[in-house]
Design an enzyme around this catalytic site. Structure first.
Site, PDB file in Angstrom:
ATOM      1  N   ARG A  54       1.050  -1.284   0.085  1.00  0.00           N
ATOM      2  CA  ARG A  54      -0.015  -0.074  -0.013  1.00  0.00           C
ATOM      3  C   ARG A  54       0.894   1.173  -0.003  1.00  0.00           C
ATOM      4  O   ARG A  54       0.367   2.411  -0.203  1.00  0.00           O
ATOM      5  CB  ARG A  54      -0.909   0.033   1.206  1.00  0.00           C
ATOM      6  N   LYS A 151      -0.107 -20.398   4.668  1.00  0.00           N
ATOM      7  CA  LYS A 151      -0.983 -21.006   5.677  1.00  0.00           C
ATOM      8  C   LYS A 151      -1.229 -19.585   6.417  1.00  0.00           C
ATOM      9  O   LYS A 151      -0.674 -18.760   6.417  1.00  0.00           O
ATOM     10  CB  LYS A 151      -0.554 -22.012   6.270  1.00  0.00           C
ATOM     11  N   HIS A 181       6.177 -24.730   3.909  1.00  0.00           N
ATOM     12  CA  HIS A 181       7.581 -24.765   3.877  1.00  0.00           C
ATOM     13  C   HIS A 181       8.239 -26.286   4.295  1.00  0.00           C
ATOM     14  O   HIS A 181       9.320 -26.240   4.119  1.00  0.00           O
ATOM     15  CB  HIS A 181       8.176 -23.498   4.533  1.00  0.00           C
ATOM     16  N   LYS A 185      11.959 -28.859   2.705  1.00  0.00           N
ATOM     17  CA  LYS A 185      13.174 -29.071   3.346  1.00  0.00           C
ATOM     18  C   LYS A 185      13.850 -30.376   2.941  1.00  0.00           C
ATOM     19  O   LYS A 185      13.091 -31.425   2.691  1.00  0.00           O
ATOM     20  CB  LYS A 185      12.951 -29.255   4.726  1.00  0.00           C
ATOM     21  N   GLU A 219       9.871 -24.814  18.996  1.00  0.00           N
ATOM     22  CA  GLU A 219      10.221 -23.564  18.913  1.00  0.00           C
ATOM     23  C   GLU A 219      10.855 -22.885  20.293  1.00  0.00           C
ATOM     24  O   GLU A 219      10.348 -23.221  21.333  1.00  0.00           O
ATOM     25  CB  GLU A 219       9.347 -22.426  18.074  1.00  0.00           C
ATOM     26  N   ASP A 238      -2.139 -23.746  14.203  1.00  0.00           N
ATOM     27  CA  ASP A 238      -0.869 -23.103  13.474  1.00  0.00           C
ATOM     28  C   ASP A 238       0.098 -23.951  13.237  1.00  0.00           C
ATOM     29  O   ASP A 238       0.783 -23.936  11.972  1.00  0.00           O
ATOM     30  CB  ASP A 238      -0.394 -22.230  14.460  1.00  0.00           C
ATOM     31  N   HIS A 243       1.637 -28.576   9.418  1.00  0.00           N
ATOM     32  CA  HIS A 243       3.233 -29.340   9.553  1.00  0.00           C
ATOM     33  C   HIS A 243       3.361 -30.460   9.978  1.00  0.00           C
ATOM     34  O   HIS A 243       3.973 -31.441   9.198  1.00  0.00           O
ATOM     35  CB  HIS A 243       4.148 -28.264  10.336  1.00  0.00           C
ATOM     36  N   LYS A 343       5.914 -23.447  21.792  1.00  0.00           N
ATOM     37  CA  LYS A 343       6.538 -22.161  21.751  1.00  0.00           C
ATOM     38  C   LYS A 343       7.408 -22.148  23.091  1.00  0.00           C
ATOM     39  O   LYS A 343       6.935 -22.854  24.126  1.00  0.00           O
ATOM     40  CB  LYS A 343       5.740 -20.895  21.432  1.00  0.00           C
TER      41      LYS A 343
END
Length: 491
Positions: A54, A151, A181, A185, A219, A238, A243, A343
């Protein structure tokens, strides 16, 4: 099925159009990946990259933005000033508000006449359909155009079906690339070779020779700036839904008849449809939800989830999930699949652990009855494959000790190994669909996940607390122990 656009060496023009072209995903992943493809001659000579946003930038302002943001996400050993300069010549900025149809007329004038076109929608899914409609109205969709969808694709089965239906009004299924993604790998793709290219594994890749399978995507970071998106989404939507279920499919699939994209995805779909459904009682017994509290990560103090910016007070969004899944077929009868993601865990680590069955009897009386035979496939941070076996310790007697056979893929192959986004973007350009989710795969994944989410809502339980920098709630260890197993770091 593979579509056949013009090859990289062709003189046919290619336009890669990135909606959200100056956003975080583009800066951190997409533009560095395209730079690497340019560096190694994998972009067609007449390829141009259009970053859409934008902002009302002129070219000087756009290039200044790129110079400031992008090089930091390219490995220093691969950054070459002359190559970067020639890469910038491919890049163009176009001020486009994705909700304004008139802006797409401006976009049309910046594209090369008769070009192959890749539209990468690095935007919120709520914009997908409107973007496709505006592209159609501007005459920018033809038989050579394809679209890449980031996603999350929906928040439940109904919304996923709606997105698939609406995007499918403008693009045929073989021109829709739903990107994950993890499937790009190198080690994930090597998993198929490990399974189907080596006769020593296939006879053992089944019940009763395999005791359990662990799939972990951990993570060390918290939600950070993604809290606004993440809260209300959570680890199940998520990470598990895409995944981890995709990794499970590759581990559990039957040999495809060929590497044709539909043959591979047919076998993955069979796995998804064979997952045993979970009733509320199964959800209560076989799943663990967690939410991180204050602790330490990387030697520094870490906030708890509820203290993160933009997280509402008292949020019950899970930042950790561990669950046990079963596949209802002969190959995997009675073999539990343990999936775990979170996480603010102890380390950034993604791996698949195949735990082979215990010995039925041991002749080594002074040694543990339980053997340690595991195949460990590490996806990140480093990529390697390790086979744990029992061997005799030096000296008299027959005392056994676990040892490892290691395949370090980076040492075994001197060739450069492309990063996941680079590999997948090249696949999109070449029209290779094998490593992208098909519509029925996506919907089958949601069909299995949604009852678990609904079960949590019916149970009304808050996520279990775990300290930032740990491996999650103690309940996840208990989940494994009930099956006579343990997470690999606890074994």
């Amino acid at each position: 099925m593979t579509i056949h656009p013009s090859p990289a060496s062709s003189s046919t023009a290619l336009d890669v159009v990135i909606f959200g072209g100056v956003g975080d995903l583009s800066v951190r992943k997409l533009l560095p990946a395209l730079y690497m493809a340019h560096l190694h001659g994998n972009l067609p000579a007449h390829a141009r990259i259009h970053a859409l946003g934008r902002q009302t930038w002129n070219r000087t302002e756009f290039l200044a933005f790129l110079q400031d943001k992008v090089p930091g996400f390219i490995e220093a050993k691969h950054f070459r000033t002359d190559t970067w300069t020639s890469f910038l010549e491919r890049l163009h900025f176009c001020s486009v508000d994705a909700t304004r149809s008139e802006d797409f007329t401006t976009l049309a004038t910046s594209l090369q006449p008769g070009s192959d076109r890749v539209y990468y929608l690095a935007t919120a899914p709520s914009l997908f359909v409107g973007i496709c409609a505006h592209l159609e109205s501007a005459g920018l969709i033809d038989e050579r155009a394809r679209v890449v969808l980031e996603k999350p694709l929906g928040h439940d089965l109904a919304s996923a079906r709606q997105i698939n239906h609406d995007v499918g009004q403008y693009f045929q299924e073989q021109r829709i690339f739903r990107i994950d993604h993890y499937l790009g790998k190198e080690t994930v793709q090597n998993l198929m070779v490990l399974r189907f290219g080596n006769s020593i594994f296939e006879p053992l890749w089944r019940s009763p020779f395999i005791k359990s399978v662990q799939i972990t995507v951990a993570e060390s970071v918290g939600v950070g700036s993604r809290a606004g998106f993440y809260d209300g989404t959570g680890a199940m939507r998520d990470m598990i839904q895409n995944h981890l279920l995709q990794l499970l499919c590759i581990v559990a699939m039957e040999p495809p008849v060929s590497l044709d994209s539909d043959a591979v995805r047919d076998e993955k779909l069979k796995v998804l449809r064979s997952l045993r459904p979970m009733a509320v009682a199964d959800v209560a017994r076989d799943t663990v939800r967690g939410q991180y509290t204050a602790g330490a990560s990387g030697g520094e103090a870490a906030k708890g989830y509820l203290q993160e910016e933009n997280v509402p007070p008292g949020s019950t969004t899970e930042t950790f999930v561990a669950l046990k899944a079963h596949i209802n077929n002969w190959r995997w009868a009675n073999v539990p699949f343990f999936l775990r993601t979170g996480k603010r865990m102890a380390a950034r680590q993604s791996e698949i652990v195949i735990e082979f069955a215990d010995l039925p009897f041991t002749i080594f009386g002074d040694s543990p009855h339980k053997s340690v035979n595991r195949l460990m496939i590490r996806l990140q941070p480093e990529e390697h494959i390790q086979l744990q076996m029992m061997a005799k310790e030096p000296g008299s007697g027959m005392k056994l000790r676990p040892v490892s056979l290691n395949l370090d893929l980076q040492s075994a192959f001197t060739e450069r190994r492309a990063e996941a986004y680079e590999r997948l973007l090249i696949d999109v350009i070449k029209g290779r669909l094998t490593h992208f989710m098909r519509r029925d795969e996506l919907e089958a994944a949601w069909a299995w996940v949604e009852p678990i989410i609904n079960g949590w809502q019916q149970l009304g339980e808050k996520p279990k607390a775990y300290t930032a920098g740990s491996w999650g709630p103690a309940a996840s260890s208990a989940l494994m122990a009930r099956e006579g197993s343990a997470w690999v770091e606890e074994a």
